[in-house]
Design an enzyme around this catalytic site. Structure first.
Site, mmCIF file in Angstrom:
data_model
loop_
_atom_site.group_PDB
_atom_site.id
_atom_site.type_symbol
_atom_site.label_atom_id
_atom_site.label_comp_id
_atom_site.label_asym_id
_atom_site.label_seq_id
_atom_site.Cartn_x
_atom_site.Cartn_y
_atom_site.Cartn_z
ATOM 1 N N HIS A 182 7.669 8.352 -2.483
ATOM 2 C CA HIS A 182 7.009 7.615 -1.564
ATOM 3 C C HIS A 182 7.294 8.751 -0.164
ATOM 4 O O HIS A 182 7.324 8.024 1.031
ATOM 5 C CB HIS A 182 6.939 6.282 -1.236
ATOM 6 C CG HIS A 182 6.021 5.582 -0.574
ATOM 7 N ND1 HIS A 182 5.315 4.197 -0.661
ATOM 8 C CD2 HIS A 182 5.085 6.130 0.763
ATOM 9 C CE1 HIS A 182 4.593 3.983 0.232
ATOM 10 N NE2 HIS A 182 4.263 4.880 0.844
ATOM 11 N N ARG B 292 -1.377 4.117 -3.190
ATOM 12 C CA ARG B 292 -0.518 3.037 -3.351
ATOM 13 C C ARG B 292 0.053 2.829 -4.726
ATOM 14 O O ARG B 292 -1.012 2.701 -5.436
ATOM 15 C CB ARG B 292 -0.738 1.717 -2.604
ATOM 16 C CG ARG B 292 -0.672 1.558 -1.058
ATOM 17 C CD ARG B 292 0.860 1.388 -0.754
ATOM 18 N NE ARG B 292 1.008 1.267 0.890
ATOM 19 C CZ ARG B 292 1.135 2.185 1.569
ATOM 20 N NH1 ARG B 292 1.149 3.551 1.160
ATOM 21 N NH2 ARG B 292 1.355 1.996 2.929
HETATM 22 P P1 NDP Z 1 -8.504 4.711 5.923
HETATM 23 O O1 NDP Z 1 -8.512 3.288 6.440
HETATM 24 O O2 NDP Z 1 -9.023 5.793 7.290
HETATM 25 O O3 NDP Z 1 -9.443 5.240 4.864
HETATM 26 C C1 NDP Z 1 -9.669 4.247 3.546
HETATM 27 C C2 NDP Z 1 -10.819 4.776 2.870
HETATM 28 O O4 NDP Z 1 -10.897 4.247 1.622
HETATM 29 C C3 NDP Z 1 -12.007 4.793 3.590
HETATM 30 O O5 NDP Z 1 -12.976 5.822 3.274
HETATM 31 C C4 NDP Z 1 -12.495 3.421 2.868
HETATM 32 O O6 NDP Z 1 -14.140 3.531 2.725
HETATM 33 C C5 NDP Z 1 -12.127 3.556 1.603
HETATM 34 N N1 NDP Z 1 -11.978 2.437 0.596
HETATM 35 C C6 NDP Z 1 -11.355 1.389 0.874
HETATM 36 N N2 NDP Z 1 -11.418 0.224 0.128
HETATM 37 C C7 NDP Z 1 -12.592 0.881 -0.705
HETATM 38 C C8 NDP Z 1 -13.104 0.392 -1.868
HETATM 39 N N3 NDP Z 1 -13.144 -0.907 -2.460
HETATM 40 N N4 NDP Z 1 -14.108 1.309 -2.755
HETATM 41 C C9 NDP Z 1 -14.209 2.514 -2.085
HETATM 42 N N5 NDP Z 1 -13.711 2.880 -0.830
HETATM 43 C C10 NDP Z 1 -12.662 2.340 -0.368
HETATM 44 O O7 NDP Z 1 -7.105 5.026 5.495
HETATM 45 P P2 NDP Z 1 -6.206 6.623 5.586
HETATM 46 O O8 NDP Z 1 -6.873 7.315 5.095
HETATM 47 O O9 NDP Z 1 -5.603 6.478 6.823
HETATM 48 O O10 NDP Z 1 -5.076 5.947 4.458
HETATM 49 C C11 NDP Z 1 -5.582 5.659 3.260
HETATM 50 C C12 NDP Z 1 -4.158 4.892 2.656
HETATM 51 O O11 NDP Z 1 -3.264 5.960 2.317
HETATM 52 C C13 NDP Z 1 -3.403 4.079 3.492
HETATM 53 O O12 NDP Z 1 -3.858 2.998 3.397
HETATM 54 C C14 NDP Z 1 -1.892 3.967 2.677
HETATM 55 O O13 NDP Z 1 -1.883 3.068 1.465
HETATM 56 C C15 NDP Z 1 -1.901 5.480 2.019
HETATM 57 N N6 NDP Z 1 -0.867 6.153 2.737
HETATM 58 C C16 NDP Z 1 -0.003 6.814 1.829
HETATM 59 C C17 NDP Z 1 1.099 7.491 2.433
HETATM 60 C C18 NDP Z 1 2.287 8.140 1.392
HETATM 61 O O14 NDP Z 1 3.277 8.545 2.191
HETATM 62 N N7 NDP Z 1 2.096 7.932 0.232
HETATM 63 C C19 NDP Z 1 1.251 7.771 3.781
HETATM 64 C C20 NDP Z 1 0.100 7.416 4.574
HETATM 65 C C21 NDP Z 1 -0.739 6.523 3.972
HETATM 66 P P3 NDP Z 1 -14.990 3.271 4.117
HETATM 67 O O15 NDP Z 1 -14.684 4.585 4.916
HETATM 68 O O16 NDP Z 1 -16.374 3.312 3.545
HETATM 69 O O17 NDP Z 1 -14.436 2.260 4.718
HETATM 70 C C1 OXD Z 2 1.998 4.723 5.326
HETATM 71 C C2 OXD Z 2 2.931 5.054 4.129
HETATM 72 O O1 OXD Z 2 1.181 3.556 4.984
HETATM 73 O O2 OXD Z 2 4.084 5.742 4.457
HETATM 74 O O3 OXD Z 2 2.117 5.482 6.442
HETATM 75 O O4 OXD Z 2 2.667 4.873 3.062
#
Ligand code: NDP
Ligand code: OXD
Length: 314
Positions: free
Chosen positions: A277, A229
């Site tokens: 994005h 993000r």
């Molecule tokens: P998940 O919830 O599956 O994974 C999030 C990961 O981040 C987990 O491993 C979590 O740790 C870790 N995490 C969260 N907070 C912290 C922290 N404070 N310190 C360390 N690690 C942390 O999410 P997704 O993988 O499905 O998606 C991730 C992000 O990708 C979304 O939230 C979104 O913002 C972004 N995204 C962007 C897109 C784009 O087109 N640019 C499309 C889709 C998503 P733990 O496993 O220990 O909980």
């Molecule tokens: C998502 C994105 O969160 O598109 O799926 O960024």
């Protein structure tokens, strides 16, 4: 029973057609058109206007139309109902394509060879590093981070990853928590960011974090790849680090302000790749059917899956 589509930036007609085909027993209401608030059971949202989901007395669940849910928490009047996010192989595979593409772009110096081609220069003066010379660290080892890390590993990169809670994944060196971050950064050539935006992660890609990345290395300096993000990053710090040579390059899919303003210096920085994005889009074809399956299962009495933890914010 109705479903409310509350995503002003998306093409409502396309989503409505898809949802009506998948959920024939539900009417599909579109935010902005008149509808009966008491009939709404499920809200599907992407960046709905704050307050738009309030006063839906029979609302059972809120479905994010993306994997991220920070857009929902931006609404102070968000109803206290389960929030379900997108977990989908189509979106996951698209993200890994984008991450792998940018890792290879920086590894194989695409911008340099584009410049050379433009200038008709035939030059190959230094030995190309190979994937095995490079350590990629993935911040966020969730659904997207794990897939990207696994695919990078398959290409031969050395791979580390960082998460909030401890994890163990074969072939990937795992770090967690605040304590694990500095050790990971100190060995990182390519930093891939797939974290959610939460109060704990906001602004963390700043000058202080960038300064902890390994200097030198086979890429000539560390590279930042962020598709998590825009709120995670401080663009002024990234540009300053690129100008001073602390960072060698960056690939950014997300920005502090979106659309990225035309006046932003990020657009024209020679060491930055910008995409709008769209690293991983949520297609109506894939996402509407995942949501329809969840609604059908929920109505049969099964629990909702991929429910967000409101306290953690993801
Ligand atoms: P998940 O919830 O599956 O994974 C999030 C990961 O981040 C987990 O491993 C979590 O740790 C870790 N995490 C969260 N907070 C912290 C922290 N404070 N310190 C360390 N690690 C942390 O999410 P997704 O993988 O499905 O998606 C991730 C992000 O990708 C979304 O939230 C979104 O913002 C972004 N995204 C962007 C897109 C784009 O087109 N640019 C499309 C889709 C998503 P733990 O496993 O220990 O909980
Ligand atoms: C998502 C994105 O969160 O598109 O799926 O960024």
């Amino acid at each position: 029973m109705s479903v409310l589509f509350a995503a002003p930036e998306l093409d409502a007609a396309v989503w409505r057609a898809r949802l009506e085909a998948l959920l024939p027993s539900h009417a599909v209401a579109i935010l902005g058109e008149p509808f009966d608030r008491a009939a709404i059971r499920y809200a599907l949202s992407w960046a709905h206007p704050p307050g738009a989901l309030a006063d839906l007395p029979n609302l059972k669940a809120i479905f994010s139309l993306g994997a991220g849910v920070d857009h929902l928490f931006a609404d102070p009047a968000l109803p206290d109902r389960p929030i379900v996010r997108v977990v989908d192989s189509d979106l996951r595979d698209r993200m890994s394509e984008w991450v792998v593409m940018h890792a290879l772009i920086h590894l194989r110096q695409l911008r340099r060879y584009e410049r050379q081609q433009r200038d008709r220069v035939w030059a190959d003066d230094d030995a190309q590093p190979k994937a095995g010379d490079i350590r990629v660290s993935v911040l966020g080892l969730g659904v997207l981070g794990l897939d990207a890390a696994t695919k990078l590993k398959a290409l031969g990169f050395k791979v580390s990853a960082w998460s909030a809670t401890p994890k163990s994944t074969p072939g990937i060196e795992c770090f967690n928590g605040k304590g694990g971050l500095d050790a990971l950064l100190a060995q990182t050539d390519l930093l891939v960011v797939l974290l959610p935006l939460t109060p704990a992660t906001q602004g963390m890609l700043n000058a202080s974090l960038i300064a902890k990345l390994k200097q030198g290395g086979r890429l000539g300096g560390p590279v930042l790849i962020n598709a998590g993000r825009g709120g995670l990053q401080v663009e002024a710090d990234i540009l300053a680090a690129l100008d001073s040579g602390v960072l060698k390059g960056a690939s950014l899919d997300v920005f502090e302000r979106e659309p990225l303003p035309a006046s932003s210096l990020v657009w024209s920085h020679p060491a930055v790749y910008v995409s709008p994005h769209n690293a991983a889009i949520s297609t109506p074809a894939a996402v509407a059917s995942a949501i329809a399956h969840q609604i059908a299962a929920f109505e049969r009495g099964e629990p909702l899956r991929h429910v967000v933890d409101r306290k953690r914010g993801y």
